[in-house]
Design an enzyme around this catalytic site. Structure first.
Site, PDB file in Angstrom:
ATOM      1  N   ARG A 139     -12.584  12.847   4.019  1.00 42.67           N
ATOM      2  CA  ARG A 139     -11.275  13.500   4.168  1.00 42.67           C
ATOM      3  C   ARG A 139     -10.815  14.106   2.845  1.00 42.67           C
ATOM      4  O   ARG A 139     -10.210  15.173   2.808  1.00 42.67           O
ATOM      5  CB  ARG A 139     -10.227  12.487   4.661  1.00 42.67           C
ATOM      6  CG  ARG A 139     -10.413  12.101   6.124  1.00 42.67           C
ATOM      7  CD  ARG A 139      -9.567  10.886   6.475  1.00 42.67           C
ATOM      8  NE  ARG A 139      -8.160  11.086   6.223  1.00 42.67           N
ATOM      9  CZ  ARG A 139      -7.338  10.151   5.708  1.00 42.67           C
ATOM     10  NH1 ARG A 139      -7.799   8.940   5.409  1.00 42.67           N
ATOM     11  NH2 ARG A 139      -6.079  10.409   5.502  1.00 42.67           N
ATOM     12  N   HIS A 197       0.861  -1.191   0.000  1.00 43.93           N
ATOM     13  CA  HIS A 197       0.000   0.000   0.000  1.00 43.93           C
ATOM     14  C   HIS A 197       0.890   1.231   0.000  1.00 43.93           C
ATOM     15  O   HIS A 197       1.955   1.245   0.611  1.00 43.93           O
ATOM     16  CB  HIS A 197      -0.910   0.012   1.232  1.00 43.93           C
ATOM     17  CG  HIS A 197      -2.160   0.818   1.018  1.00 43.93           C
ATOM     18  ND1 HIS A 197      -3.332   0.284   0.514  1.00 43.93           N
ATOM     19  CD2 HIS A 197      -2.417   2.126   1.224  1.00 43.93           C
ATOM     20  CE1 HIS A 197      -4.245   1.223   0.426  1.00 43.93           C
ATOM     21  NE2 HIS A 197      -3.719   2.363   0.849  1.00 43.93           N
ATOM     22  N   SER A 238      -6.459   4.553   8.332  1.00 41.43           N
ATOM     23  CA  SER A 238      -7.109   4.287   7.045  1.00 41.43           C
ATOM     24  C   SER A 238      -6.408   3.123   6.328  1.00 41.43           C
ATOM     25  O   SER A 238      -7.040   2.155   5.891  1.00 41.43           O
ATOM     26  CB  SER A 238      -7.067   5.557   6.185  1.00 41.43           C
ATOM     27  OG  SER A 238      -7.386   5.274   4.857  1.00 41.43           O
ATOM     28  N   ASP A 277     -13.834   3.208   6.826  1.00 39.87           N
ATOM     29  CA  ASP A 277     -12.814   3.850   5.990  1.00 39.87           C
ATOM     30  C   ASP A 277     -13.419   4.313   4.673  1.00 39.87           C
ATOM     31  O   ASP A 277     -13.071   5.374   4.163  1.00 39.87           O
ATOM     32  CB  ASP A 277     -11.622   2.926   5.713  1.00 39.87           C
ATOM     33  CG  ASP A 277     -10.549   3.663   4.903  1.00 39.87           C
ATOM     34  OD1 ASP A 277     -10.056   4.693   5.406  1.00 39.87           O
ATOM     35  OD2 ASP A 277     -10.254   3.271   3.771  1.00 39.87           O
ATOM     36  N   LYS A 327      -7.650  -1.292   6.454  1.00 39.33           N
ATOM     37  CA  LYS A 327      -7.910  -2.075   5.231  1.00 39.33           C
ATOM     38  C   LYS A 327      -6.968  -3.280   5.160  1.00 39.33           C
ATOM     39  O   LYS A 327      -7.377  -4.387   4.807  1.00 39.33           O
ATOM     40  CB  LYS A 327      -7.701  -1.199   3.982  1.00 39.33           C
ATOM     41  CG  LYS A 327      -8.762  -0.131   3.794  1.00 39.33           C
ATOM     42  CD  LYS A 327      -8.686   0.518   2.416  1.00 39.33           C
ATOM     43  CE  LYS A 327      -7.579   1.513   2.245  1.00 39.33           C
ATOM     44  NZ  LYS A 327      -7.802   2.842   2.779  1.00 39.33           N
TER      45      LYS A 327
HETATM   46  N1  URA Z   1      -4.101   5.558   1.397  1.00 37.99           N
HETATM   47  C1  URA Z   1      -5.167   5.239   2.184  1.00 37.99           C
HETATM   48  O1  URA Z   1      -5.771   4.176   2.023  1.00 37.99           O
HETATM   49  N2  URA Z   1      -5.534   6.096   3.137  1.00 37.99           N
HETATM   50  C2  URA Z   1      -4.893   7.270   3.356  1.00 37.99           C
HETATM   51  O2  URA Z   1      -5.280   7.996   4.255  1.00 37.99           O
HETATM   52  C3  URA Z   1      -3.792   7.592   2.544  1.00 37.99           C
HETATM   53  C4  URA Z   1      -3.402   6.723   1.557  1.00 37.99           C
END
Ligand code: URA
Length: 431
Positions: free
Chosen positions: A167, A81, A182, A160, A186
């Site tokens: 956001r 990620h 966040s 999220d 996930k």
């Molecule tokens: N990627 C995400 O999933 N969340 C964030 O807040 C920033 C990048």
């Protein structure tokens, strides 16, 4: 509990209890806490920060807002990620590439956030591609081809899904606590064994300095380790977009080039570096050199491309249909010299101004707009040389993008600077 009291507590810099965090997050996911109260809390968190215990409680509350994914095989479950950047397309390449290495890659990605693009928006520029797989669909796909890329849903990390969209349009993205919760909610909901994080640093990232990016890396790794997920991070350059393309459809095109064994070297190299960390953590390779060779071979042989095609096909997408691309307009150098700055904030705003990102939650975006950088930081240019090609069909929007590019791109007489694409984050202090 009274939402306004919880918001005021964080506004005044006090720590929130786990029950208070859970009350706000579960209420927001269920719809009993409205957007305006959640926005106020997000802004208070951004301004006042959270300590490690609060971030862990926030992450847990977000995971608890929905269900988690199940293992479908004995293969290690892995993912990557990114914390968000411009031209950041490595997920599209890495998911099928790692799936070629006998690993399960259950990737839950996000949409555009702030000035940065999102993997889901990019993939949806492929006609028919679905980012809302049910748990049954994603499990079945994982069994067959070992990867999927989908989004958070109403039952998979729903908190999220909602908070991310909020956001994006309320100026509450660049918070270490909110980014950590966040991303890690996930990833932990994916039931992973190993995770590599691409922590972006520079003008096109949410955190511009290496010090802040390292703080974010430390926070992410600590939450990963706490959940029993092997987690490592690279701090990577975002003082200029990654690769030549920034946009949605055009980034899919560039990803396909890399999957064909071509494309910009920095995209290929960063993808391989991230993938190599995963192969090391899961003992698929004895050392980084071997891992890199293995990954290059999957790209150059076309195996990763075949896996990407299979993933797109299973998720309803059709790669044979043309992807939308706006008309081309050149942005030329106003003087001769060296490119010393490509301001990521303004470049990202140019994409949003053309319709490639959102200004209000839930807005649809225009996948056809984008930027093609013909030149990079440190390149020497002559007056009139094309530096960027703009893809946009709407004249007014394009004018606005040109104005933003005029102030984003700085050409002067300074000598070229060397950019370091990535460095390993030393996580000895993350526990
Ligand atoms: N990627 C995400 O999933 N969340 C964030 O807040 C920033 C990048």
């Amino acid at each position: 509990m009274i939402p306004a009291v919880i918001i005021a507590k964080k506004r005044d810099g006090l720590d929130l209890r786990a029950e208070e965090i859970d009350y706000m997050i579960s209420g927001y996911a269920k719809g009993t806490i409205p957007d305006y109260q959640m926005s106020a809390l997000a802004m208070a968190i951004l301004l006042q920060g959270m300590d490690h215990r609060e971030v862990a409680d926030l992450t847990d509350a977000m995971i608890r807002s929905g269900s988690t994914l199940h293992r479908v095989s004995d293969l290690p479950r892995v993912d990557k990620h990114s914390t968000g950047g411009l031209g950041d397309k490595t997920s599209l390449i890495l998911a099928p590439l790692l799936a070629c290495c006998e690993l399960d890659v259950p990737m839950i990605s996000g949409r555009g956030l702030g000035i940065t693009g999102g993997t889901l928006d990019k993939l949806e520029s492929i006609p028919g591609y679905r980012c809302n797989l049910s748990d049954e669909e994603s499990e079945s796909q994982l069994r067959k081809i070992h990867c999927f890329i989908t989004g958070a849903t109403d039952h998979l990390v729903p908190a999220d899904k909602k908070l991310y969209g909020l956001r994006d349009v309320t100026g509450t993205v660049p918070s270490i606590a909110l980014i950590t919760a966040s991303i890690m909610s996930k990833k932990i909901a994916e039931t992973l064994d190993a995770l590599v994080l691409d922590v972006k640093c520079g003008s096109g990232a949410f955190l511009a300095t290496e010090e802040r990016a390292s703080e974010l890396a430390r926070s992410l790794i600590a939450i990963g380790k706490r959940a029993g997920v092997m987690t490592s991070a690279l701090i990577t350059d975002m003082d200029q977009p990654l690769g030549a393309m920034v946009g949605n459809a055009c980034e899919v095109d560039e990803s396909l080039d890399v999957l064909r064994g071509q494309g910009p070297l920095e995209v290929r190299e960063l993808t391989i570096e991230l993938g190599a960390r995963v192969l090391m953590m899961t003992q698929r390779a004895p050392d980084l050199m071997t891992a890199r060779v293995q990954l290059r071979e999957h790209l150059d042989s076309g195996r990763a491309m075949e896996r990407f095609e299979a993933m797109v096909h299973m998720q309803g997408g059709d790669l044979r249909q043309p992807r939308p691309l706006g008309r081309r307009h050149p942005w030329t150098a106003p003087r001769s010299g060296t490119i010393t700055k490509l301001d990521g904030q303004k470049i990202g705003q140019a994409i949003i101004a053309m319709g490639g990102g959102r200004t209000v939650a839930g807005q649809s975006i225009d996948p056809s707009v984008g930027l093609l950088f013909e030149r990079r930081l440190g390149d020497t240019v002559h007056r009139g040389d094309v530096v960027v090609r703009i893809f946009c069909d709407n004249g007014l929007r394009m004018e606005e993008a040109i104005r933003l590019l005029d102030s984003a791109i700085v050409i002067d007489d300074a000598p070229p600077r060397t950019q370091v694409l990535w460095k390993d984050f030393d996580d000895t202090n993350a526990s």
